[in-house]
Design a protein around this motif. Sequence first.
Motif, PDB file in Angstrom:
ATOM      1  N   ALA A 148     -48.804  34.632  40.649  1.00 36.22           N
ATOM      2  CA  ALA A 148     -49.285  35.971  40.284  1.00 36.22           C
ATOM      3  C   ALA A 148     -48.168  36.998  40.531  1.00 36.22           C
ATOM      4  CB  ALA A 148     -50.524  36.325  41.093  1.00 36.22           C
ATOM      5  N   ASP A 149     -47.427  36.809  41.596  1.00 35.95           N
ATOM      6  CA  ASP A 149     -46.324  37.726  41.901  1.00 35.95           C
ATOM      7  C   ASP A 149     -45.233  37.618  40.833  1.00 35.95           C
ATOM      8  OD1 ASP A 149     -44.889  39.615  43.260  1.00 35.95           O
ATOM      9  OD2 ASP A 149     -44.055  38.230  44.748  1.00 35.95           O
ATOM     10  N   TYR A 150     -44.934  36.387  40.410  1.00 37.17           N
ATOM     11  CA  TYR A 150     -43.919  36.209  39.363  1.00 37.17           C
ATOM     12  C   TYR A 150     -44.409  36.805  38.033  1.00 37.17           C
ATOM     13  CZ  TYR A 150     -40.297  34.236  36.457  1.00 37.17           C
ATOM     14  OH  TYR A 150     -39.250  34.098  35.570  1.00 37.17           O
ATOM     15  N   LEU A 151     -45.705  36.681  37.792  1.00 41.41           N
ATOM     16  CA  LEU A 151     -46.275  37.273  36.574  1.00 41.41           C
ATOM     17  C   LEU A 151     -46.135  38.801  36.612  1.00 41.41           C
ATOM     18  CD1 LEU A 151     -47.930  37.302  33.951  1.00 41.41           C
ATOM     19  CD2 LEU A 151     -50.015  37.087  35.322  1.00 41.41           C
ATOM     20  N   LEU A 152     -46.471  39.391  37.762  1.00 41.83           N
ATOM     21  CA  LEU A 152     -46.371  40.852  37.894  1.00 41.83           C
ATOM     22  C   LEU A 152     -44.929  41.310  37.684  1.00 41.83           C
ATOM     23  CD1 LEU A 152     -47.899  43.484  38.655  1.00 41.83           C
ATOM     24  CD2 LEU A 152     -47.201  43.071  41.023  1.00 41.83           C
ATOM     25  N   TYR A 153     -44.016  40.599  38.316  1.00 42.35           N
ATOM     26  CA  TYR A 153     -42.584  40.897  38.177  1.00 42.35           C
ATOM     27  C   TYR A 153     -42.172  40.830  36.699  1.00 42.35           C
ATOM     28  CZ  TYR A 153     -37.683  39.288  38.052  1.00 42.35           C
ATOM     29  OH  TYR A 153     -36.360  39.080  37.744  1.00 42.35           O
ATOM     30  N   THR A 154     -42.632  39.777  35.993  1.00 37.97           N
ATOM     31  CA  THR A 154     -42.264  39.587  34.585  1.00 37.97           C
ATOM     32  C   THR A 154     -42.900  40.652  33.699  1.00 37.97           C
ATOM     33  OG1 THR A 154     -42.225  37.225  35.054  1.00 37.97           O
ATOM     34  CG2 THR A 154     -42.130  37.830  32.756  1.00 37.97           C
ATOM     35  N   LEU A 155     -44.178  40.946  33.926  1.00 37.63           N
ATOM     36  CA  LEU A 155     -44.851  41.980  33.123  1.00 37.63           C
ATOM     37  C   LEU A 155     -44.120  43.321  33.264  1.00 37.63           C
ATOM     38  CD1 LEU A 155     -48.615  41.186  33.921  1.00 37.63           C
ATOM     39  CD2 LEU A 155     -47.511  40.939  31.694  1.00 37.63           C
ATOM     40  N   ASN A 156     -43.773  43.684  34.488  1.00 40.11           N
ATOM     41  CA  ASN A 156     -43.083  44.966  34.709  1.00 40.11           C
ATOM     42  C   ASN A 156     -41.706  44.975  34.045  1.00 40.11           C
ATOM     43  OD1 ASN A 156     -45.189  46.115  36.115  1.00 40.11           O
ATOM     44  ND2 ASN A 156     -44.453  45.400  38.106  1.00 40.11           N
ATOM     45  N   ARG A 157     -40.993  43.861  34.156  1.00 36.39           N
ATOM     46  CA  ARG A 157     -39.654  43.785  33.536  1.00 36.39           C
ATOM     47  C   ARG A 157     -39.748  43.921  32.021  1.00 36.39           C
ATOM     48  NH1 ARG A 157     -35.959  39.215  34.175  1.00 36.39           N
ATOM     49  NH2 ARG A 157     -34.492  40.667  33.283  1.00 36.39           N
ATOM     50  N   HIS A 158     -40.837  43.394  31.449  1.00 37.28           N
ATOM     51  CA  HIS A 158     -41.030  43.487  29.995  1.00 37.28           C
ATOM     52  C   HIS A 158     -41.751  44.776  29.599  1.00 37.28           C
ATOM     53  CE1 HIS A 158     -39.985  39.237  30.142  1.00 37.28           C
ATOM     54  NE2 HIS A 158     -39.931  39.222  28.842  1.00 37.28           N
ATOM     55  N   ASP A 163     -46.027  45.740  43.686  1.00 37.65           N
ATOM     56  CA  ASP A 163     -46.471  45.194  44.962  1.00 37.65           C
ATOM     57  C   ASP A 163     -47.688  44.288  44.721  1.00 37.65           C
ATOM     58  OD1 ASP A 163     -47.646  44.690  47.386  1.00 37.65           O
ATOM     59  OD2 ASP A 163     -47.381  46.729  48.163  1.00 37.65           O
ATOM     60  N   ILE A 164     -47.477  42.983  44.769  1.00 35.16           N
ATOM     61  CA  ILE A 164     -48.529  42.040  44.406  1.00 35.16           C
ATOM     62  C   ILE A 164     -49.726  42.123  45.355  1.00 35.16           C
ATOM     63  CG2 ILE A 164     -47.551  40.043  45.652  1.00 35.16           C
ATOM     64  CD1 ILE A 164     -49.437  39.986  42.280  1.00 35.16           C
ATOM     65  N   GLU A 165     -49.474  42.383  46.627  1.00 28.44           N
ATOM     66  CA  GLU A 165     -50.588  42.439  47.577  1.00 28.44           C
ATOM     67  C   GLU A 165     -51.537  43.577  47.199  1.00 28.44           C
ATOM     68  OE1 GLU A 165     -49.336  42.245  51.658  1.00 28.44           O
ATOM     69  OE2 GLU A 165     -51.395  42.725  52.297  1.00 28.44           O
ATOM     70  N   CYS A 166     -50.939  44.691  46.864  1.00 34.73           N
ATOM     71  CA  CYS A 166     -51.719  45.872  46.489  1.00 34.73           C
ATOM     72  C   CYS A 166     -52.482  45.619  45.180  1.00 34.73           C
ATOM     73  CB  CYS A 166     -50.718  47.022  46.387  1.00 34.73           C
ATOM     74  SG  CYS A 166     -51.299  48.440  45.570  1.00 34.73           S
ATOM     75  N   VAL A 167     -51.821  44.974  44.214  1.00 32.36           N
ATOM     76  CA  VAL A 167     -52.467  44.704  42.924  1.00 32.36           C
ATOM     77  C   VAL A 167     -53.616  43.711  43.103  1.00 32.36           C
ATOM     78  CG1 VAL A 167     -52.108  43.633  40.638  1.00 32.36           C
ATOM     79  CG2 VAL A 167     -50.442  45.271  41.528  1.00 32.36           C
ATOM     80  N   LEU A 168     -53.361  42.621  43.838  1.00 32.46           N
ATOM     81  CA  LEU A 168     -54.413  41.604  44.015  1.00 32.46           C
ATOM     82  C   LEU A 168     -55.600  42.158  44.802  1.00 32.46           C
ATOM     83  CD1 LEU A 168     -52.459  38.256  44.644  1.00 32.46           C
ATOM     84  CD2 LEU A 168     -53.481  39.111  42.520  1.00 32.46           C
ATOM     85  N   LYS A 169     -55.312  43.024  45.751  1.00 31.89           N
ATOM     86  CA  LYS A 169     -56.390  43.626  46.547  1.00 31.89           C
ATOM     87  C   LYS A 169     -57.308  44.445  45.628  1.00 31.89           C
ATOM     88  CE  LYS A 169     -56.929  46.225  50.775  1.00 31.89           C
ATOM     89  NZ  LYS A 169     -56.206  46.906  51.848  1.00 31.89           N
ATOM     90  N   ALA A 197     -45.136  56.101  36.910  1.00 33.48           N
ATOM     91  CA  ALA A 197     -44.704  57.201  37.762  1.00 33.48           C
ATOM     92  C   ALA A 197     -44.752  56.822  39.231  1.00 33.48           C
ATOM     93  CB  ALA A 197     -45.580  58.413  37.503  1.00 33.48           C
ATOM     94  N   ALA A 198     -45.732  55.988  39.585  1.00 30.87           N
ATOM     95  CA  ALA A 198     -45.908  55.666  40.998  1.00 30.87           C
ATOM     96  C   ALA A 198     -44.849  54.683  41.501  1.00 30.87           C
ATOM     97  CB  ALA A 198     -47.292  55.072  41.206  1.00 30.87           C
ATOM     98  N   VAL A 199     -44.091  54.094  40.596  1.00 30.74           N
ATOM     99  CA  VAL A 199     -43.148  53.053  41.015  1.00 30.74           C
ATOM    100  C   VAL A 199     -41.738  53.603  41.064  1.00 30.74           C
ATOM    101  CG1 VAL A 199     -42.267  50.763  40.449  1.00 30.74           C
ATOM    102  CG2 VAL A 199     -44.612  51.379  39.886  1.00 30.74           C
ATOM    103  N   ALA A 200     -41.106  53.514  42.213  1.00 29.89           N
ATOM    104  CA  ALA A 200     -39.754  54.041  42.353  1.00 29.89           C
ATOM    105  C   ALA A 200     -38.780  53.211  41.533  1.00 29.89           C
ATOM    106  CB  ALA A 200     -39.355  54.036  43.818  1.00 29.89           C
ATOM    107  N   ALA A 201     -38.854  51.894  41.649  1.00 34.36           N
ATOM    108  CA  ALA A 201     -37.936  51.010  40.914  1.00 34.36           C
ATOM    109  C   ALA A 201     -38.563  49.642  40.801  1.00 34.36           C
ATOM    110  CB  ALA A 201     -36.616  50.927  41.664  1.00 34.36           C
ATOM    111  N   TRP A 202     -38.336  48.993  39.655  1.00 30.93           N
ATOM    112  CA  TRP A 202     -38.828  47.631  39.486  1.00 30.93           C
ATOM    113  C   TRP A 202     -37.884  46.670  40.176  1.00 30.93           C
ATOM    114  CZ3 TRP A 202     -43.395  48.457  37.850  1.00 30.93           C
ATOM    115  CH2 TRP A 202     -43.663  49.471  36.918  1.00 30.93           C
ATOM    116  N   ARG A 203     -38.412  45.549  40.579  1.00 29.10           N
ATOM    117  CA  ARG A 203     -37.541  44.524  41.165  1.00 29.10           C
ATOM    118  C   ARG A 203     -36.563  44.035  40.105  1.00 29.10           C
ATOM    119  NH1 ARG A 203     -42.008  40.562  43.512  1.00 29.10           N
ATOM    120  NH2 ARG A 203     -43.202  41.592  41.878  1.00 29.10           N
ATOM    121  N   GLU A 204     -35.308  43.902  40.486  1.00 29.19           N
ATOM    122  CA  GLU A 204     -34.284  43.427  39.550  1.00 29.19           C
ATOM    123  C   GLU A 204     -34.262  41.905  39.481  1.00 29.19           C
ATOM    124  OE1 GLU A 204     -32.209  44.959  37.434  1.00 29.19           O
ATOM    125  OE2 GLU A 204     -33.300  46.808  37.864  1.00 29.19           O
TER     126      GLU A 204
END
Length: 325
Positions: free
Chosen positions: A228-238, A255-261, A10-17
């Motif tokens: 880690a950013d590519y992993l986050l992108y891939t997890l969200n896409r899947h 947002d990888i910075e927010c997740v890693l923080k 819900a918190a995510v407007a759109a995933w990176r394409e």
Amino acid sequence: MRLFPRSLCAAVAAWRECFPLHGRDVARWFPGHMAKVPSFYLGSHVTATALPDWLAWQWQKETLGLKPHLLVLNKMDLADLTEQQKIIHHLEGEGLKNTIFTNCIKDENIKQIIPKITELVGSSYRYHRAENMEYCIMVVGIPNVGKSSLINSLRRQHLKTGKAARVGGEPGITRAVTSRIQVSERPLMFLLDTPGVLAPQIGSVETGLKLALCGTVLDHLVGEETMADYLLYTLNRHRMFKYVQHYGLNGASDDIECVLKTIAVRLRKTRKVKVLTGTGDVNVVQPNYSAAARDFLRTFRSGLLGPMMIDRDILQGCLPADIDP
Ligand SMILES: Nc1nc2c(ncn2[C@@H]2O[C@H](COP(=O)(O)OP(=O)(O)OP(=O)(O)O)[C@@H](O)[C@H]2O)c(=O)[nH]1
């Protein structure tokens, strides 16, 4: 279609394409020894999490065409195999007719390998020598997929004996072709362990990132935070959101910075940094982003974030022969 809890995204407007790939030099990630081509093969071996397309499979196919070969897709425990039939169908289309999925930690499907090799060699006129009853097999594959583990697993299953090949969690553990290692008494079979090899050129930066995610290259060469950013992108896409619960995040995020923080704070991975102010140096405690990224990658590779098929896109439109469209 897989459903996922609404609250998680819900918190995510759109995933990176797509993932920003510019400015990355894939050639520098992979050490030179991985591009060396061995002179003969029999066994071949890639991780089940990703398909061999992006390994510039054509390069191996040319050499493999000369010898009987078996494709062992290891680490099946980490792969999403819900579309296993499609995977097999796809590989058959690539000319890879003999495939076995394995788990070398739990010795799953390992017992199928030697009978299959015996059958393949027996049915190959060129290699079927009645006077020589010894089999010599070369295990070939990308780094860190479990080639040495496979040899040890075969020995456990067929000789009831301990390990002979060195295993490690990082790529580049095996540095040279080993002397012959016996893996079976009847038939008498020896295996040669080899250092991980890759195609002389990696097709694209994204291919390099996928390989890196599978642990094929040392993380720091690509950059832990980039991975880690590519992993986050891939997890969200899947639509794989186990990371949210695993790290106690408020919701899924792109947002990888927010997740890693958040990961760093939760795991108390912080570091002291000196900041220069007008009145002198001040020690400030900051989240350790690199340590958080390392933990994120390690957790994914141990399977805790769920099984994944990184190359799912390749299977789109690939239907097994026995399923009507
Ligand atoms: N989850 C899982 N891990 C595995 C499996 N097989 C091997 N591993 C792990 O993968 C890592 C690499 O295993 P190795 O056998 O050293 O891989 P390799 O291909 O010989 O590595 P290089 O010599 O670097 O090319 C180790 O941490 C193993 O414990 C498997 O089936 N499942």
